[in-house]
Design an enzyme around this catalytic site. Structure first.
Site, PDB file in Angstrom:
ATOM      1  N   GLN A   1      42.353  35.346  36.076  1.00 53.98           N
ATOM      2  CA  GLN A   1      42.526  35.352  37.608  1.00 53.98           C
ATOM      3  C   GLN A   1      43.896  35.128  38.258  1.00 53.98           C
ATOM      4  O   GLN A   1      43.595  34.520  38.386  1.00 53.98           O
ATOM      5  CB  GLN A   1      41.343  34.836  38.748  1.00 53.98           C
TER       6      GLN A   1
ATOM      7  N   GLY B   1      32.994  35.374  46.473  1.00 50.22           N
ATOM      8  CA  GLY B   1      33.646  35.722  45.427  1.00 50.22           C
ATOM      9  C   GLY B   1      34.600  36.936  45.318  1.00 50.22           C
ATOM     10  O   GLY B   1      35.606  36.527  46.416  1.00 50.22           O
ATOM     11  N   HIS B   2      35.764  36.667  44.069  1.00 52.08           N
ATOM     12  CA  HIS B   2      36.742  37.276  44.566  1.00 52.08           C
ATOM     13  C   HIS B   2      37.436  38.191  44.458  1.00 52.08           C
ATOM     14  O   HIS B   2      36.243  39.223  45.223  1.00 52.08           O
ATOM     15  CB  HIS B   2      37.880  36.970  41.940  1.00 52.08           C
ATOM     16  N   ASN B   3      38.222  38.744  45.714  1.00 53.12           N
ATOM     17  CA  ASN B   3      39.068  39.774  46.410  1.00 53.12           C
ATOM     18  C   ASN B   3      38.452  40.002  47.717  1.00 53.12           C
ATOM     19  O   ASN B   3      38.400  40.821  48.495  1.00 53.12           O
ATOM     20  CB  ASN B   3      39.064  40.665  45.537  1.00 53.12           C
TER      21      ASN B   3
END
Lengths: 331, 331, 331
Positions: free
Chosen positions: C182, C223-225
């Site tokens: 990541q 979560g990511h993004n």
């Protein structure tokens, strides 16, 4: 800090179509990538975005090589998503300092715990009496590993993880609860990753077991005596109640809840927010989500839902009445 | 490190049928127990496993004494599960070091906080200004107790627990949110156990209150101004929104959510993942779970569900039409 | 430690009807307030409680000024709830010590991190390499801010928060999972408040973004993004899966779950425990909750629900049969 395309090829393989000296400053998603950025196309659904992409180079499957070549540089790889995953690893290796091996001075590690010299115990972690931490395993910051718990090799435990808190066990007595001491521990295999603030409780009598290659996202709750099979992945906020066994190669959606004392076969896929209330003997995809609607419609449907079985009875009545009306008999 | 059966009887009572000198190396579940292990049978459903068990000795109810005796040694106790709970306590007492009383040097305890000398404040805990920690209470590792919060006697707070973070209160103003400072605290009674990474927010004006004997599992969220009555137990990932009052002797299933400003009577039992959207005045068992199915069936049912109230109207139309068909009138 | 009514008026404005020298010992809810306590009435629904209140003084809207005056002292304010929010701030300022500016000696702050001199890094926090903490921002205790993550000004991060753990990203390969490193970070705007044990993951390639004025309750998973728009508020235990964009001025109910790769418009309001499975293009209120019932009724309805689409088919059959019965044709 840029890498040339040739460096990716040298380490990761793949077939380069384009200038090996092209410098890459960053990895980026297809729609955002610029002329010094490497991107990838794994889902054919996004193919229309390929032609428009300004990326320096795009990782593509063989089937798309021709289309990609027409646009500019590309790396052809059998599995572009896997290639991309490895490219992120290569990138990280070049751009981030290696994990600091050893025990951070602020961590509290019991003298009887066994920490492999290649492991990394980050700041403000706690490793209790008799715990084992395997080779190359990383405890980021503020992780607790409770007494006698064992973590395998090459695991990553993110900040706030709690391994080996007491399972939730009480015997009722005279309206109050008598604690059942949790005498088991937690055993975690190799290559397991555990997300931030996730909790895995110690077993009551035997160990809670997380097998090799399991991936758990953040804020997950794993109850005592649970066993999770190899390479199963669970998304954030999911929960597994005590004494349940989940097979290998399963995927459990975010916020899904699996009740206690159940068995799930290998290759079971549970949708987000689904409640698994009975064992699942066959591989497959299982779901139980109340469909979202705008609120006024939901209210009407929810109100009806509360008398659903009466609707069924009314249908039955209609059916029996219709079948016995004289008009039908002669037919 | 083994205990003899006689030692269990001496401390916990019960009627031993068998050799008091039999050594016990471990407590184990019925199906896994071997010839040096003590087990128990509390649920009559598992009686078929009794005969087959290889356990050194089984704790059973009087009704099963005869069957158990035929198999081998047994301890007859009025409530085998309770007896087993106490046996785990006895076992722990003999096999694990006593909790270290006092404040771990890595903990950060404000000088104005009052910590009873018999309490245990584990590694990397934070006890803020004006907090009180009662006698024999244990804060495992990495627990935060916020300012002015009070924890009673004999409580256990597991790793990562946060007591007294600000409640979630804001006044809307011009499209933004203005913070309502949370001026209350948290008051926790005696014999309360709180699971890993669970959060209990401080009250806005008055205190959030957890009464004696409450048991909270991991990753639970308790909002500001909530009150939870004596001996209520909540399973993991449950949430209670602000200003709700839950009665005594309730059980709340895992991942259940109780909305704010509600009142639940004593002896209310809420199923896993159920959303409690209105107050509950009567003891009982309440549920609201979308039943899981294989995904294709779920999709068909979910699609129909979104037009459920139209189905009701169609049934109504059928009924009214049927009642007015000429064929019915003469009857 | 009491404040006089005049002090509230001097700082917060409003029109006082009553004795400015009246001492206030506490702020309290209307039904509990005593003769030295200040309360407020914001929801007209609670007007009946106004006359009965023993409060020293009540903050009311102009429309209620007359009624309130008949009871005793009051402060008339255009928005009583906003006035009350500011009163809690004034109260806190007078009664609690100011936040300790600077870095607590027990915190672990990387030498390359940039912490504004007016920020407060509480006990046992971790601030990693390259992180930025803005002016007047407060990290309570045991907060982790991961490498390269940036927190704006005037933010509050409560105990146990984890910013910048790895997003949950893996490529499947031969039955196992290959980690996607990541490489993004987390960017948090100004005036953001983040509740206890909440986690915000770093982006895979780009940053996860939390815009100005966002308020997140406890135990939330981002979560990511993900991108969350200005002034959106989310209640406890909610989750947002990767790559979803939520608009500005939204409210997300507790334990709601928003799937990945979706877009929610501005001014979308999602009810508690609702699963958002598709993008929402229009402002509005959206819900998907299985209505709770007593357990026996739920069981009957849930059983019927699993054959709901068959009920629809039966209704269709009844309809078509009814329309073709000879008795109907002549009409």
């Amino acid at each position: 800090m840029s890498l040339h395309l040739a460096q990716f090829i040298a380490v990761l393989g793949g077939q380069l179509e384009g200038d090996p000296e092209l410098p890459i400053d960053r990895l980026a998603p297809l729609e955002a990538a610029g002329p010094r950025e490497l991107s990838f196309l794994s889902n054919p659904r996004y193919q229309p975005q390929l032609a428009a992409s300004r990326a320096a180079c795009v990782i593509v499957a063989p089937a798309l090589a021709e289309v990609a070549r027409a646009r500019g540089a590309c790396i052809v790889a059998d599995d572009p998503y896997l290639y991309f995953a490895r490219a992120t690893q290569l990138w990280k290796q070049h751009h981030r300092p290696a994990v600091a091996v050893g025990i951070h001075p602020s961590a509290v590690v019991d003298s009887s715990a066994i920490v492999h010299p290649s492991a990394s115990i980050g700041p403000l972690c706690v490793v209790e009496r008799g715990a084992h931490i395997g080779a190359d395993t990383v405890l980021k910051s503020r992780v607790t590993v409770g007494e006698d718990c064992r973590i395998g090799q090459r695991c990553i435990l993110h900040a706030g993880v709690v391994i080996g808190a007491d399972g939730f066990g009480f015997a009722p007595h005279g309206g109050a609860w008598v604690k059942i001491e949790q005498l088991g521990a937690v055993r975690i295999g190799d290559d397991v990753e555990i997300g931030a603030n996730t909790c895995i409780d110690r077993g009551a009598l035997q160990d809670t077991v997380i097998e090799d290659g399991v991936k758990l996202d953040n804020l997950i709750q794993i109850g005592h005596n649970v066993r999770i099979g190899r390479h199963t992945a669970m998304a954030g906020c999911a929960g597994v109640a005590g004494s349940t066994t989940i097979g290998a190669h399963c995927t459990i959606g975010g916020a899904a809840n699996i009740l206690g004392h159940l068995t799930l076969a290998d290759h079971v896929h549970v949708s987000v927010a689904t409640v698994v209330s009975h064992s699942i003997a066959r591989p497959g995809h299982y779901t139980g989500i109340f469909p979202m609607d705008d609120n006024p419609k939901w209210e009407k449907n929810a109100a009806t839902l509360k008398q659903l079985y009466r609707l069924r009875e009314r249908i039955k009545a209609l059916e029996s009445q219709q079948q016995t009306t004289p008009i039908d008999r002669p037919r």
